[in-house]
Scaffold this motif. Structure first.
Motif, mmCIF file in Angstrom:
data_model
loop_
_atom_site.group_PDB
_atom_site.id
_atom_site.type_symbol
_atom_site.label_atom_id
_atom_site.label_comp_id
_atom_site.label_asym_id
_atom_site.label_seq_id
_atom_site.Cartn_x
_atom_site.Cartn_y
_atom_site.Cartn_z
ATOM 1 N N SER A 49 1.097 12.495 -10.727
ATOM 2 C CA SER A 49 1.319 11.094 -11.100
ATOM 3 C C SER A 49 2.695 10.562 -10.706
ATOM 4 O O SER A 49 3.016 9.402 -10.982
ATOM 5 N N LEU B 269 2.485 4.359 -3.618
ATOM 6 C CA LEU B 269 1.793 5.639 -3.526
ATOM 7 C C LEU B 269 2.358 6.633 -4.540
ATOM 8 O O LEU B 269 3.552 6.631 -4.845
ATOM 9 N N ARG C 204 -12.701 1.357 -0.590
ATOM 10 C CA ARG C 204 -11.924 2.584 -0.698
ATOM 11 C C ARG C 204 -11.541 3.029 0.707
ATOM 12 O O ARG C 204 -12.408 3.223 1.558
ATOM 13 N N GLU D 213 0.813 -1.211 0.000
ATOM 14 C CA GLU D 213 0.000 0.000 0.000
ATOM 15 C C GLU D 213 0.847 1.262 0.000
ATOM 16 O O GLU D 213 0.486 2.263 -0.616
ATOM 17 N N SER E 211 -0.632 12.182 -5.977
ATOM 18 C CA SER E 211 -2.068 12.472 -5.899
ATOM 19 C C SER E 211 -2.765 11.692 -4.786
ATOM 20 O O SER E 211 -3.904 11.996 -4.431
ATOM 21 N N ASP E 212 -2.078 10.687 -4.225
ATOM 22 C CA ASP E 212 -2.649 9.930 -3.104
ATOM 23 C C ASP E 212 -2.508 10.677 -1.785
ATOM 24 O O ASP E 212 -3.129 10.291 -0.795
ATOM 25 N N HIS F 212 -8.609 5.199 3.428
ATOM 26 C CA HIS F 212 -7.616 6.247 3.610
ATOM 27 C C HIS F 212 -7.024 6.101 5.007
ATOM 28 O O HIS F 212 -7.596 5.427 5.869
ATOM 29 N N VAL G 34 -3.906 9.994 3.442
ATOM 30 C CA VAL G 34 -3.327 9.173 2.391
ATOM 31 C C VAL G 34 -4.432 8.297 1.818
ATOM 32 O O VAL G 34 -5.073 7.530 2.553
ATOM 33 N N PHE G 35 -4.673 8.424 0.528
ATOM 34 C CA PHE G 35 -5.666 7.590 -0.147
ATOM 35 C C PHE G 35 -5.027 6.270 -0.533
ATOM 36 O O PHE G 35 -3.951 6.239 -1.147
ATOM 37 N N ILE G 36 -5.666 5.153 -0.172
ATOM 38 C CA ILE G 36 -5.138 3.815 -0.445
ATOM 39 C C ILE G 36 -5.920 3.236 -1.614
ATOM 40 O O ILE G 36 -7.079 2.857 -1.473
ATOM 41 N N ARG G 37 -5.272 3.181 -2.763
ATOM 42 C CA ARG G 37 -5.973 2.770 -3.980
ATOM 43 C C ARG G 37 -6.298 1.278 -3.999
ATOM 44 O O ARG G 37 -7.351 0.871 -4.469
#
Length: 286
Positions: free
Chosen positions: A177, A120, A153, A116, A123-124, A155, A140-143
């Protein structure tokens, strides 16, 4: 009427019994083949995810797991305490591995799995400069979360002001990116091994050493010892079951990696940990 009854489908409880009998026998063969309680448990939970309506019939499989752990107790991953992480910070700052350190601190305080945190991108990260909100926290966004059963989804939240300042300086100006750590998993692990080896800390599982996978549990233990609020740790770490977290904290909470290190290694960790604040402040002010 007799013909009608003969054509009726098999009752659902019979289907559940037959399916779980097959599943139980399969799990038993898996346990004998793999010789690993963790793989055995992953197989059970995986089948429960695929067939949630059969969950009540898996009690026999869980009983095998309990007996297995009773007679062959395993060991939890070691925990990196606060002083060890401070020593890690000192070495990374001296070696100018800033992006590696940023990802490592996010993994520790955000309680992330290696897959995870290493993948990263900029943008996360949701920094205060991105939202124009002055609260000293970032998200932190966890894709692709490993704990997808908790939520698809996810975070994590990090509220350490020093880490926020470091992350902002290191990653804040990257394009959306751009990977936070461009080297990938192999390069990250090589640097991990180099840093911990310099501290005389073993890094292989066969030596009961520390791999990047220990960051999640270490962060959870660190947070629990700071606040003693288990539901808060569960929410921050995205554990779906509080019992899982309870068992882990109880087993590793009193363990100390430092106490098992040789005196020379213990002294090295202590010295480097004492310099971490000065090194960090020097970097942030440069």
């Amino acid at each position: 009427m007799a013909v009608g009854r003969a054509q009726c489908p098999t009752p659902i409880h019979c289907v559940g019994h037959c399916s779980c009998t097959f599943s139980f026998e399969s799990l038993w063969h898996v346990s004998l083949f793999c010789r690993s309680t963790s793989r055995f448990v992953y197989t059970i939970t995986g089948l429960q995810d695929i067939y949630p309506h059969l969950r009540p019939f898996f009690s026999g499989a869980w009983q095998v797991d309990r007996k297995w752990q009773q007679y062959e107790p395993g060991s939890c991953r070691p925990v990196l305490s606060g002083p060890v992480m401070q020593a890690v910070c000192s070495i990374a700052l001296l070696w100018e591995w800033y992006r590696w350190l940023g990802v490592t601190l996010i993994g520790f305080l955000g309680m992330l799995h290696p897959s995870e945190m290493i993948n990263l991108v900029r943008s996360d990260l949701l920094l205060p400069s991105d939202t124009l909100i002055e609260d000293p926290v970032f998200y932190v966004f966890i894709r692709h979360p490993k704990t997808v059963r908790f939520a698809r989804r996810q975070h994590c939240k990090v509220d350490d002001p020093v880490v926020l300042a470091f992350v902002t300086k290191v990653f804040g100006r990257l394009s959306p990116s751009t990977p936070l750590f461009p080297g990938g998993t192999h390069a990250y692990r090589n640097r991990w091994n180099s840093v911990l080896s310099r501290l005389s800390i073993p890094v292989s599982q066969c030596d009961q050493g520390c791999t990047p996978a220990v960051l999640r549990g270490s962060g959870a233990t660190h947070m629990f010892m700071s606040c003693e609020d288990l539901p808060r740790v569960q929410w921050r770490g995205r554990w779906s079951q509080q019992k899982t977290l309870e068992f882990y904290i109880q087993e590793v909470g009193a363990q100390s990696l430092l106490s098992k290190l040789p005196p020379a290694a213990h002294s090295k960790v202590k010295t480097l940990a004492n310099f971490s604040c000065a090194l960090m402040l020097n970097f942030l002010s440069s």
